[in-house]
Design a protein around this motif. Structure first.
Motif, PDB file in Angstrom:
ATOM      1  N   ASN A 194     -27.004 -46.486 -33.462  1.00  0.00           N
ATOM      2  CA  ASN A 194     -28.238 -47.232 -33.200  1.00  0.00           C
ATOM      3  C   ASN A 194     -28.553 -47.035 -31.532  1.00  0.00           C
ATOM      4  O   ASN A 194     -29.684 -47.593 -31.381  1.00  0.00           O
ATOM      5  CB  ASN A 194     -28.343 -48.603 -33.813  1.00  0.00           C
ATOM      6  N   LYS A 195     -27.592 -46.474 -31.020  1.00  0.00           N
ATOM      7  CA  LYS A 195     -27.987 -46.541 -29.641  1.00  0.00           C
ATOM      8  C   LYS A 195     -27.544 -45.180 -28.898  1.00  0.00           C
ATOM      9  O   LYS A 195     -26.193 -45.001 -28.571  1.00  0.00           O
ATOM     10  CB  LYS A 195     -27.084 -47.702 -28.844  1.00  0.00           C
ATOM     11  N   ASN A 196     -28.269 -44.105 -29.115  1.00  0.00           N
ATOM     12  CA  ASN A 196     -28.083 -42.927 -28.745  1.00  0.00           C
ATOM     13  C   ASN A 196     -28.066 -42.696 -27.223  1.00  0.00           C
ATOM     14  O   ASN A 196     -27.448 -41.896 -26.536  1.00  0.00           O
ATOM     15  CB  ASN A 196     -28.842 -41.866 -29.302  1.00  0.00           C
ATOM     16  N   PHE A 197     -28.753 -43.662 -26.256  1.00  0.00           N
ATOM     17  CA  PHE A 197     -28.634 -43.602 -25.003  1.00  0.00           C
ATOM     18  C   PHE A 197     -27.204 -43.661 -24.506  1.00  0.00           C
ATOM     19  O   PHE A 197     -26.393 -44.439 -24.946  1.00  0.00           O
ATOM     20  CB  PHE A 197     -29.372 -44.639 -24.469  1.00  0.00           C
ATOM     21  N   GLU A 198     -26.791 -42.965 -23.521  1.00  0.00           N
ATOM     22  CA  GLU A 198     -25.582 -43.091 -22.676  1.00  0.00           C
ATOM     23  C   GLU A 198     -25.604 -44.457 -21.989  1.00  0.00           C
ATOM     24  O   GLU A 198     -26.631 -44.803 -21.421  1.00  0.00           O
ATOM     25  CB  GLU A 198     -25.306 -41.903 -21.828  1.00  0.00           C
ATOM     26  N   ASP A 199     -24.523 -45.091 -21.979  1.00  0.00           N
ATOM     27  CA  ASP A 199     -24.233 -46.175 -21.363  1.00  0.00           C
ATOM     28  C   ASP A 199     -24.646 -46.422 -19.897  1.00  0.00           C
ATOM     29  O   ASP A 199     -25.287 -47.216 -19.282  1.00  0.00           O
ATOM     30  CB  ASP A 199     -22.814 -47.082 -21.604  1.00  0.00           C
ATOM     31  N   SER A 200     -24.459 -45.105 -19.156  1.00  0.00           N
ATOM     32  CA  SER A 200     -24.533 -45.099 -17.908  1.00  0.00           C
ATOM     33  C   SER A 200     -26.089 -44.798 -17.548  1.00  0.00           C
ATOM     34  O   SER A 200     -26.560 -44.918 -16.465  1.00  0.00           O
ATOM     35  CB  SER A 200     -23.733 -43.851 -17.240  1.00  0.00           C
ATOM     36  N   ASN A 201     -26.845 -44.632 -18.718  1.00  0.00           N
ATOM     37  CA  ASN A 201     -28.325 -44.290 -18.393  1.00  0.00           C
ATOM     38  C   ASN A 201     -29.155 -45.484 -18.652  1.00  0.00           C
ATOM     39  O   ASN A 201     -30.314 -45.338 -18.077  1.00  0.00           O
ATOM     40  CB  ASN A 201     -28.929 -43.062 -19.159  1.00  0.00           C
ATOM     41  N   VAL A 202     -28.841 -46.636 -19.180  1.00  0.00           N
ATOM     42  CA  VAL A 202     -29.668 -47.518 -19.596  1.00  0.00           C
ATOM     43  C   VAL A 202     -29.000 -48.972 -19.576  1.00  0.00           C
ATOM     44  O   VAL A 202     -27.798 -49.185 -19.503  1.00  0.00           O
ATOM     45  CB  VAL A 202     -30.202 -47.447 -21.104  1.00  0.00           C
ATOM     46  N   ALA A 203     -29.806 -49.899 -19.076  1.00  0.00           N
ATOM     47  CA  ALA A 203     -29.403 -51.480 -18.909  1.00  0.00           C
ATOM     48  C   ALA A 203     -30.551 -52.298 -19.534  1.00  0.00           C
ATOM     49  O   ALA A 203     -31.397 -51.851 -19.681  1.00  0.00           O
ATOM     50  CB  ALA A 203     -29.208 -51.613 -17.415  1.00  0.00           C
ATOM     51  N   VAL A 204     -29.735 -53.043 -20.436  1.00  0.00           N
ATOM     52  CA  VAL A 204     -30.649 -54.008 -21.243  1.00  0.00           C
ATOM     53  C   VAL A 204     -30.171 -55.659 -20.884  1.00  0.00           C
ATOM     54  O   VAL A 204     -28.952 -55.971 -20.838  1.00  0.00           O
ATOM     55  CB  VAL A 204     -30.686 -53.962 -22.778  1.00  0.00           C
ATOM     56  N   THR A 205     -31.007 -56.317 -20.505  1.00  0.00           N
ATOM     57  CA  THR A 205     -30.817 -57.714 -19.916  1.00  0.00           C
ATOM     58  C   THR A 205     -31.720 -58.554 -20.545  1.00  0.00           C
ATOM     59  O   THR A 205     -32.989 -58.305 -20.675  1.00  0.00           O
ATOM     60  CB  THR A 205     -30.579 -57.934 -18.424  1.00  0.00           C
ATOM     61  N   THR A 206     -31.376 -59.911 -20.926  1.00  0.00           N
ATOM     62  CA  THR A 206     -32.270 -60.844 -21.212  1.00  0.00           C
ATOM     63  C   THR A 206     -32.153 -62.066 -20.463  1.00  0.00           C
ATOM     64  O   THR A 206     -31.219 -62.655 -20.155  1.00  0.00           O
ATOM     65  CB  THR A 206     -32.055 -61.415 -22.698  1.00  0.00           C
ATOM     66  N   VAL A 207     -33.357 -62.728 -20.129  1.00  0.00           N
ATOM     67  CA  VAL A 207     -33.331 -63.926 -19.128  1.00  0.00           C
ATOM     68  C   VAL A 207     -34.358 -64.963 -20.193  1.00  0.00           C
ATOM     69  O   VAL A 207     -35.553 -64.330 -20.507  1.00  0.00           O
ATOM     70  CB  VAL A 207     -34.000 -63.531 -17.900  1.00  0.00           C
TER      71      VAL A 207
END
Length: 196
Positions: free
Chosen positions: A103-116
């Protein structure tokens, strides 16, 4: 035998039968109801309103048809209504269900997800995570008005950043599926310090 003697014997036999037959001779006693009143339970509730996706240019987008590129930042803002009722109620607001694996095909090094989480009720302070009735733990000065019911409007802002340092064609035609693992928010009660 006269009648008095016969009566005394009959009475004595009756007492013996009563005691021997498992009966008791009660002593004085008294009962009194306690005036304890009643106790009621509190509440913990989290309601989500409709959220909105925007891109790096601040434009509202339809996420299902949007094609993200390196350097773009997508922001999802979800209004949340938090209600806590209870004299010792404390809760923590967190995210749940970030995509993994297929469900997460993006490479970890290419994407960042944060919630505030941001309090939009009054001073618009950034929350550190804890929501306490009457004490909103914030990045700056806490609000400390004691109340047993605590209601706040909170914005949950999730930022999806597709990094500019993506190499070659890494993560092209990939998918990051927030729905697949029911991404969302969770309000969890923190038990009082002296809880069993």
């Amino acid at each position: 035998m006269n009648k008095m003697v016969k009566g005394a014997i009959a009475t004595g036999v009756g007492v013996i039968l009563l005691v021997g037959g498992g009966g008791t001779l009660a002593t004085w006693n008294q009962a009194q109801d306690a005036s304890m009143g009643s106790v009621v339970s509190g509440d913990l509730n989290l309601v989500a309103d409709a959220g909105v996706w925007k891109n790096a240019a601040g434009t509202t987008i339809a996420i299902g048809s949007y094609k993200v590129v390196p350097g773009d930042t997508l922001t999802y803002t979800q209004p949340l209504n938090v209600t806590l009722t209870g004299d010792l109620m404390k809760a923590t607001l967190v995210t749940k269900g970030l995509p993994t694996g297929a469900n997460k095909n993006f490479e970890d090094s290419n994407v960042a997800v944060t919630t505030v989480f941001t309090d939009t009720s009054a001073a618009k302070k950034v929350l550190t995570g804890d929501l306490i009735p009457g004490t909103l733990v914030a990045a700056t000065v806490p609000v400390t008005t004691p109340v047993s019911t605590f209601a706040r409007n909170v914005n949950a802002t999730t930022t999806f950043t597709f990094k500019t340092d993506t190499q070659n064609r890494s993560s092209v035609n990939s998918k990051y599926d927030f729905n697949a693992e029911a991404f969302g928010y969770k309000l969890v009660q923190v038990a009082p310090a002296n809880a069993n």
